[in-house]
Write an enzyme that holds these catalytic residues in place. Sequence first.
Site, PDB file in Angstrom:
ATOM      1  N   GLY A  31       0.833  -1.206   0.000  1.00  0.00           N
ATOM      2  CA  GLY A  31       0.000   0.000   0.000  1.00  0.00           C
ATOM      3  C   GLY A  31       0.858   1.242   0.000  1.00  0.00           C
ATOM      4  O   GLY A  31       2.083   1.177   0.164  1.00  0.00           O
ATOM      5  N   ASN A  32       0.230   2.391  -0.191  1.00  0.00           N
ATOM      6  CA  ASN A  32       0.962   3.659  -0.173  1.00  0.00           C
ATOM      7  C   ASN A  32       0.020   4.835   0.004  1.00  0.00           C
ATOM      8  O   ASN A  32      -1.196   4.702  -0.170  1.00  0.00           O
ATOM      9  CB  ASN A  32       1.851   3.833  -1.419  1.00  0.00           C
ATOM     10  N   GLY A  47       9.306  -0.078  -0.265  1.00  0.00           N
ATOM     11  CA  GLY A  47       9.973  -1.127   0.505  1.00  0.00           C
ATOM     12  C   GLY A  47      10.319  -0.836   1.950  1.00  0.00           C
ATOM     13  O   GLY A  47      11.190  -1.491   2.501  1.00  0.00           O
ATOM     14  N   SER A  75       6.573   2.207  -6.083  1.00  0.00           N
ATOM     15  CA  SER A  75       6.472   1.874  -7.513  1.00  0.00           C
ATOM     16  C   SER A  75       5.128   2.309  -8.099  1.00  0.00           C
ATOM     17  O   SER A  75       4.945   2.301  -9.311  1.00  0.00           O
ATOM     18  CB  SER A  75       6.658   0.368  -7.709  1.00  0.00           C
ATOM     19  N   GLU A  76       4.168   2.691  -7.226  1.00  0.00           N
ATOM     20  CA  GLU A  76       2.852   3.114  -7.723  1.00  0.00           C
ATOM     21  C   GLU A  76       2.775   4.621  -8.022  1.00  0.00           C
ATOM     22  O   GLU A  76       1.677   5.176  -8.106  1.00  0.00           O
ATOM     23  CB  GLU A  76       1.740   2.739  -6.731  1.00  0.00           C
ATOM     24  N   HIS A  94      -3.820   4.105  -0.941  1.00  0.00           N
ATOM     25  CA  HIS A  94      -3.922   2.812  -1.623  1.00  0.00           C
ATOM     26  C   HIS A  94      -3.683   1.709  -0.600  1.00  0.00           C
ATOM     27  O   HIS A  94      -2.653   1.702   0.064  1.00  0.00           O
ATOM     28  CB  HIS A  94      -2.901   2.733  -2.758  1.00  0.00           C
ATOM     29  N   HIS A  96      -4.309  -2.635   0.666  1.00  0.00           N
ATOM     30  CA  HIS A  96      -4.532  -4.034   0.298  1.00  0.00           C
ATOM     31  C   HIS A  96      -5.423  -4.675   1.359  1.00  0.00           C
ATOM     32  O   HIS A  96      -5.198  -5.811   1.768  1.00  0.00           O
ATOM     33  CB  HIS A  96      -3.204  -4.797   0.231  1.00  0.00           C
ATOM     34  N   TYR A 115     -26.180   2.867   2.229  1.00  0.00           N
ATOM     35  CA  TYR A 115     -26.151   4.296   1.896  1.00  0.00           C
ATOM     36  C   TYR A 115     -24.776   4.932   2.051  1.00  0.00           C
ATOM     37  O   TYR A 115     -24.489   5.981   1.478  1.00  0.00           O
ATOM     38  CB  TYR A 115     -27.189   5.064   2.726  1.00  0.00           C
ATOM     39  N   HIS A 156      -6.247  -6.983  -6.597  1.00  0.00           N
ATOM     40  CA  HIS A 156      -5.102  -6.221  -6.071  1.00  0.00           C
ATOM     41  C   HIS A 156      -5.431  -5.512  -4.756  1.00  0.00           C
ATOM     42  O   HIS A 156      -4.811  -5.796  -3.737  1.00  0.00           O
ATOM     43  CB  HIS A 156      -4.668  -5.227  -7.161  1.00  0.00           C
ATOM     44  N   TYR A 209     -23.458  19.125  -0.068  1.00  0.00           N
ATOM     45  CA  TYR A 209     -23.305  20.122   0.982  1.00  0.00           C
ATOM     46  C   TYR A 209     -21.868  20.625   1.090  1.00  0.00           C
ATOM     47  O   TYR A 209     -21.408  21.013   2.158  1.00  0.00           O
ATOM     48  CB  TYR A 209     -23.756  19.564   2.334  1.00  0.00           C
TER      49      TYR A 209
HETATM   50 ZN   LIG Z   1      -0.853  -2.278  -4.289  1.00  0.00          ZN
END
Ligand SMILES: [Zn+2]
Length: 217
Positions: A31-32, A47, A75-76, A94, A96, A115, A156, A209
């Site tokens: 994740g990032n 990493g 890397s994303e 992001h 996982h 909702y 992913h 709103y």
């Molecule tokens: Zn990912």
Amino acid sequence: MNETLLAAERARICDYGRRMTADRLVVGSSGNISVRVGELIAVTPTGIEYADLTPDSISVLDPGGRRLAGDRPTSEVPLHLALYERDDVRAVVHTHSVHATAASMLVDQLPPVHYLLALFGGTVRTARYATFGTPELAASARAALRDRFGCLLANHGAVTVGGNLAAAYERAVQLEWLCQVWLTARAAGRPRPLPAGELAAVSEAILGYGAVGRERD
Ligand SMILES: [Zn+2]
């Protein structure tokens, strides 16, 4: 490297990175998180375990993705840069997380069963699969996020966006909860959808709103 550049945002990203692990939205260094200030973007490095992040390690990039400060970025980066082409996006999370990732393997969009999907502007779509870190994944996520504040990434994980990091992070937590609820209901039977038109009406009420305006730092 410039250690004072976006110092407050880099410290906040470290805090939210640790929250993301505690809230079980990621495992290890997966994740990032990123935040945009003007044209500059602060983003988690590649990493490194979230517990070991320091503000100095958070990368600062220019709009072309060139590094101005910090360690080598995730890397994303193409995904984050693509989402910042939207003016209203100032933070990207992001994850996982388990239930969102499981749901991403099952459907092209989450059905309108609750909702709180209104937090995302409507039904949450699943971006078509592409290899992590590629421009193809960035493009498919951008398409799935059209008029939305969150999407699943097929096989992913998930991506949420907002006018600030608190809002993008809250959506990541809520999206995981929604996916868990939907999967639980689906395992027990056939979930009943909301009444027709309800999600659109609630989305307009919540986002109409000035939610996005209020999200600005
Ligand atoms: Zn990912």
